[in-house]
Structures are given as structure tokens and as C-alpha cells.
Design a protein around this motif. Structure first.
Motif, mmCIF file in Angstrom:
data_model
loop_
_atom_site.group_PDB
_atom_site.id
_atom_site.type_symbol
_atom_site.label_atom_id
_atom_site.label_comp_id
_atom_site.label_asym_id
_atom_site.label_seq_id
_atom_site.Cartn_x
_atom_site.Cartn_y
_atom_site.Cartn_z
ATOM 1 N N GLY A 37 85.193 53.982 58.969
ATOM 2 C CA GLY A 37 86.048 54.945 59.650
ATOM 3 C C GLY A 37 85.294 55.802 60.651
ATOM 4 N N LEU A 38 84.000 55.562 60.814
ATOM 5 C CA LEU A 38 83.183 56.314 61.758
ATOM 6 C C LEU A 38 83.101 55.568 63.085
ATOM 7 N N THR A 39 82.606 56.256 64.090
ATOM 8 C CA THR A 39 82.294 55.564 65.331
ATOM 9 C C THR A 39 81.019 54.755 65.094
ATOM 10 N N LYS A 40 80.784 53.778 65.933
ATOM 11 C CA LYS A 40 79.577 52.972 65.778
ATOM 12 C C LYS A 40 78.334 53.854 65.916
ATOM 13 N N GLN A 41 78.368 54.785 66.856
ATOM 14 C CA GLN A 41 77.232 55.691 67.047
ATOM 15 C C GLN A 41 76.982 56.516 65.795
ATOM 16 N N ASP A 42 78.020 57.142 65.252
ATOM 17 C CA ASP A 42 77.850 57.974 64.060
ATOM 18 C C ASP A 42 77.391 57.146 62.862
ATOM 19 N N TYR A 43 77.953 55.942 62.714
ATOM 20 C CA TYR A 43 77.555 55.069 61.607
ATOM 21 C C TYR A 43 76.064 54.741 61.705
ATOM 22 N N MET A 44 75.627 54.337 62.896
ATOM 23 C CA MET A 44 74.240 53.924 63.071
ATOM 24 C C MET A 44 73.273 55.108 62.908
ATOM 25 N N ILE A 45 73.633 56.266 63.406
ATOM 26 C CA ILE A 45 72.784 57.445 63.233
ATOM 27 C C ILE A 45 72.637 57.776 61.753
ATOM 28 N N ASN A 46 73.754 57.754 61.024
ATOM 29 C CA ASN A 46 73.703 58.042 59.586
ATOM 30 C C ASN A 46 72.840 57.036 58.834
ATOM 31 N N ARG A 47 72.957 55.759 59.179
ATOM 32 C CA ARG A 47 72.165 54.731 58.497
ATOM 33 C C ARG A 47 70.683 54.871 58.833
ATOM 34 N N VAL A 48 70.357 55.114 60.084
ATOM 35 C CA VAL A 48 68.955 55.243 60.492
ATOM 36 C C VAL A 48 68.318 56.453 59.817
ATOM 37 N N LEU A 49 69.074 57.529 59.697
ATOM 38 C CA LEU A 49 68.556 58.741 59.065
ATOM 39 C C LEU A 49 68.719 58.719 57.545
ATOM 40 N N GLN A 50 69.155 57.564 57.006
ATOM 41 C CA GLN A 50 69.332 57.343 55.569
ATOM 42 C C GLN A 50 70.269 58.356 54.926
ATOM 43 N N LYS A 51 71.317 58.701 55.659
ATOM 44 C CA LYS A 51 72.349 59.584 55.109
ATOM 45 C C LYS A 51 73.434 58.734 54.488
ATOM 46 N N ASP A 52 74.145 59.297 53.517
ATOM 47 C CA ASP A 52 75.259 58.584 52.901
ATOM 48 C C ASP A 52 76.388 58.425 53.906
ATOM 49 N N ILE A 53 77.068 57.307 53.815
ATOM 50 C CA ILE A 53 78.252 57.070 54.633
ATOM 51 C C ILE A 53 79.454 57.523 53.810
ATOM 52 N N VAL A 54 80.098 58.575 54.247
ATOM 53 C CA VAL A 54 81.270 59.100 53.555
ATOM 54 C C VAL A 54 82.503 58.621 54.307
ATOM 55 N N VAL A 55 83.304 57.805 53.644
ATOM 56 C CA VAL A 55 84.483 57.228 54.277
ATOM 57 C C VAL A 55 85.614 58.244 54.245
ATOM 58 N N GLN A 56 86.141 58.537 55.414
ATOM 59 C CA GLN A 56 87.287 59.434 55.532
ATOM 60 C C GLN A 56 88.557 58.586 55.519
ATOM 61 N N GLN A 57 89.421 58.856 54.570
ATOM 62 C CA GLN A 57 90.656 58.074 54.486
ATOM 63 C C GLN A 57 91.533 58.390 55.687
ATOM 64 N N ASN A 58 91.928 57.335 56.374
ATOM 65 C CA ASN A 58 92.863 57.478 57.470
ATOM 66 C C ASN A 58 93.520 56.113 57.704
ATOM 67 N N PRO A 59 94.573 56.061 58.481
ATOM 68 C CA PRO A 59 95.281 54.786 58.696
ATOM 69 C C PRO A 59 94.392 53.694 59.283
ATOM 70 N N ARG A 60 93.429 54.067 60.107
ATOM 71 C CA ARG A 60 92.548 53.066 60.712
ATOM 72 C C ARG A 60 91.674 52.389 59.651
ATOM 73 N N VAL A 61 91.144 53.177 58.691
ATOM 74 C CA VAL A 61 90.324 52.610 57.616
ATOM 75 C C VAL A 61 91.197 51.751 56.709
ATOM 76 N N TYR A 62 92.394 52.233 56.405
ATOM 77 C CA TYR A 62 93.305 51.461 55.557
ATOM 78 C C TYR A 62 93.608 50.106 56.197
ATOM 79 N N LYS A 63 93.885 50.095 57.493
ATOM 80 C CA LYS A 63 94.195 48.844 58.191
ATOM 81 C C LYS A 63 92.976 47.923 58.204
ATOM 82 N N ALA A 64 91.779 48.484 58.414
ATOM 83 C CA ALA A 64 90.566 47.671 58.406
ATOM 84 C C ALA A 64 90.325 47.062 57.035
ATOM 85 N N LEU A 65 90.540 47.842 55.970
ATOM 86 C CA LEU A 65 90.395 47.320 54.611
ATOM 87 C C LEU A 65 91.404 46.204 54.344
#
Length: 102
Positions: A37-65
């Protein structure tokens, strides 16, 4: 001199980082980004900095799932006792994501 453009959290992001990946790696990255549910930039920054990925529930994430689960179901129907590590990794990611959306 033009004014600095700040992001939503007041940060001035002036550095650009780029790298090359294979088409398969790109596809895996796109799936993970969509399910987060994040932007690609935010996802990659979080992963590189070893931060947890917190999924925000929204219709876009539901549709992707939903779409990803449909693809997994179709792949499972095709498999005749064959090993598919990429599919198993996707199933683990979906399970982790769904367990966090309770």
C-alpha cells in the motif's frame, strides 16, 4: 534561486538513487509494493533502512491482495506436484500481510 520543495514530512529530498534489476526482480518488487500500500519510493526507503513495512488498509491494498490471490489460485491449479519457490514466497507474503490486517 528557487524555493526548496519539501515532502509531506518536511524533508528536502535532493538525492537520486538508481539501480538495475532483472525483469523477474522487478515483478517481485512490484508485487511487494502493491501489497504494502506504499509508494515504490517509500517501500524501498523503508526496506533499505530496515524499517518495518506497516500495511495501511485501503481499497487499493484490498484489490491488490484479491488480484494476487487469484493469480496464486490459478498457478496452484497448474502445478502438478512441482516446486515453485517464487509462488511459495508470494503465499508467505500474502499470509503475513493478511495476518497484520486483523
Amino acid at each position: 534561486m528557487s524555493a526548496k520543495i519539501l515532502d509531506g514530512k518536511g524533508r528536502f529530498r535532493s538525492k537520486t538513487v538508481s539501480f538495475r534489476i532483472s525483469p523477474d526482480e522487478s515483478q517481485q518488487l512490484d508485487i511487494k509494493v502493491k501489497l504494502s500500500g506504499l509508494t515504490k519510493q517509500d517501500y524501498m526507503i523503508n526496506r533499505v533502512l530496515q524499517k518495518d513495512i506497516v500495511v495501511q488498509q485501503n481499497p487499493r491494498v484490498y484489490k491488490a491482495l484479491k488480484n494476487q490471490l487469484e493469480e496464486v489460485l490459478n498457478e496452484l491449479r497448474k502445478i502438478d506436484n512441482g516446486d515453485n519457490d517464487e509462488l511459495l514466497e508470494t503465499i508467505r507474503l500474502i499470509t503475513t500481510t493478511l495476518s497484520g490486517t486483523k
